[in-house]
Motif scaffolding. Structure first.
Motif, PDB file in Angstrom:
ATOM      1  N   VAL A 209      32.868  -2.234  32.050  1.00 56.70           N
ATOM      2  CA  VAL A 209      31.611  -2.973  32.198  1.00 56.70           C
ATOM      3  C   VAL A 209      30.424  -2.012  32.235  1.00 56.70           C
ATOM      4  CG1 VAL A 209      30.268  -4.439  33.753  1.00 56.70           C
ATOM      5  CG2 VAL A 209      32.684  -4.937  33.361  1.00 56.70           C
ATOM      6  N   VAL A 210      30.566  -0.925  33.008  1.00 56.03           N
ATOM      7  CA  VAL A 210      29.485   0.058  33.107  1.00 56.03           C
ATOM      8  C   VAL A 210      29.211   0.707  31.750  1.00 56.03           C
ATOM      9  CG1 VAL A 210      28.787   2.246  34.143  1.00 56.03           C
ATOM     10  CG2 VAL A 210      29.940   0.522  35.537  1.00 56.03           C
ATOM     11  N   GLY A 211      30.290   1.049  31.040  1.00 55.16           N
ATOM     12  CA  GLY A 211      30.132   1.683  29.733  1.00 55.16           C
ATOM     13  C   GLY A 211      29.471   0.773  28.723  1.00 55.16           C
ATOM     14  N   LEU A 212      29.813  -0.508  28.764  1.00 57.78           N
ATOM     15  CA  LEU A 212      29.206  -1.469  27.844  1.00 57.78           C
ATOM     16  C   LEU A 212      27.730  -1.697  28.177  1.00 57.78           C
ATOM     17  CD1 LEU A 212      32.076  -4.111  27.527  1.00 57.78           C
ATOM     18  CD2 LEU A 212      31.261  -2.554  25.740  1.00 57.78           C
ATOM     19  N   LEU A 213      27.422  -1.834  29.455  1.00 56.60           N
ATOM     20  CA  LEU A 213      26.031  -2.057  29.856  1.00 56.60           C
ATOM     21  C   LEU A 213      25.150  -0.859  29.509  1.00 56.60           C
ATOM     22  CD1 LEU A 213      26.476  -3.796  33.343  1.00 56.60           C
ATOM     23  CD2 LEU A 213      25.794  -4.849  31.176  1.00 56.60           C
ATOM     24  N   SER A 214      25.723   0.337  29.585  1.00 55.93           N
ATOM     25  CA  SER A 214      24.953   1.543  29.265  1.00 55.93           C
ATOM     26  C   SER A 214      24.775   1.725  27.759  1.00 55.93           C
ATOM     27  CB  SER A 214      25.656   2.777  29.833  1.00 55.93           C
ATOM     28  OG  SER A 214      26.865   3.033  29.143  1.00 55.93           O
ATOM     29  N   GLY A 215      25.601   1.044  26.972  1.00 60.88           N
ATOM     30  CA  GLY A 215      25.544   1.190  25.528  1.00 60.88           C
ATOM     31  C   GLY A 215      26.352   2.355  24.986  1.00 60.88           C
ATOM     32  N   GLN A 216      26.959   3.138  25.864  1.00 56.08           N
ATOM     33  CA  GLN A 216      27.692   4.316  25.396  1.00 56.08           C
ATOM     34  C   GLN A 216      28.976   3.949  24.660  1.00 56.08           C
ATOM     35  OE1 GLN A 216      28.322   7.567  28.090  1.00 56.08           O
ATOM     36  NE2 GLN A 216      26.219   7.571  28.841  1.00 56.08           N
ATOM     37  N   LEU A 217      29.647   2.891  25.094  1.00 52.24           N
ATOM     38  CA  LEU A 217      30.913   2.529  24.462  1.00 52.24           C
ATOM     39  C   LEU A 217      30.713   1.963  23.058  1.00 52.24           C
ATOM     40  CD1 LEU A 217      33.134   0.969  27.294  1.00 52.24           C
ATOM     41  CD2 LEU A 217      33.415   3.152  26.111  1.00 52.24           C
TER      42      LEU A 217
END
Length: 231
Positions: A209-217
């Motif tokens: 979830v954190v990775g998706l929200l940050s846009g990094q994934l």
């Protein structure tokens, strides 16, 4: 898995004082060496810190799942999940903050700031777990602080040192201390393999979830391949 190798063994249920053992000291030493080697690989990997943390978690979750199957399987209960959840959150935050730190400041800067962890642990060990804090522990912690001051000061003229990276390293230090305390508590009731499996399994969706929200994934810094592993 270097950080995890040095988890404390299960303690008696009534906060009785514990003592060091050769096996425990060897595990802590091995974990420190493995973690240090892993830090170099993390700093070289062409991935964003949060994306790298996510990939690290799902790979670890897969490995622990295989280990459990080989050993005979494991069905976690709600109680097991509740006991492991604080450690899973703390570990996920620890690697997320630290991996971000390695991308925004020098590796020497990030790792030496992490050397402040013993101070936090010493402050909690005696009060929470009834462990005796000896003079040697205090001396070693003070030596670590002196090393932090010297290396961080010296690293200012080499590499890329940023305030954001240093803040991430400080947050990682706090998250690791929380992880250590949460692990010590959980290991009173869970076996090592069961606990670590749950830490990784619970950490995957949290960091996803954190990775998706940050846009990094979803961006180029989240793509994983042989080149991302340094091969």
């Amino acid at each position: 898995a270097g950080t995890l190798a040095g988890l404390p063994a299960a303690d008696p249920p009534h906060h009785e004082p514990t003592s060091s053992s050769p096996a425990g000291m060897a595990a802590a030493l091995g974990a420190t060496v493995a973690w240090g080697i892993g830090n170099v690989a993390v700093a070289r990997a062409p991935l964003g810190g949060l994306a790298l943390a996510f990939h690290r978690l799902w790979m670890g979750a897969a490995l622990y799942a295989v280990a459990l199957v080989v050993r005979g399987g494991y069905r976690p209960t709600r109680r097991d999940v509740r006991l492991a959840l604080p450690g899973a959150v703390a570990f996920s935050l620890d690697i997320a903050f630290f991996f971000e730190a390695t991308k925004h400041t020098t590796l020497a800067d990030a790792t030496t700031i992490s050397a402040l962890q013993p101070l936090v642990i010493l402050a909690l060990a005696g009060r929470r777990f009834g462990e005796r804090v000896r003079t040697l522990h205090v001396v070693c912690a003070l030596v670590a602080i002196a090393g932090v001051a010297l290396v961080v000061r010296g690293s200012g003229g080499t590499g890329k040192v940023t305030l954001y990276g240093e803040v991430m390293a400080v947050l990682a230090t706090g998250a690791w201390a929380w992880y250590f305390v949460a692990s010590k508590e959980a290991r009173r009731h869970l076996g090592t393999l069961e606990y670590l499996t749950l830490v990784f399994w619970l950490g995957v969706p949290l960091m996803g979830v954190v990775g998706l929200l940050s846009g990094q994934l979803t961006g180029p810094e989240g793509h994983i391949g042989f080149e991302a592993l340094g091969w």
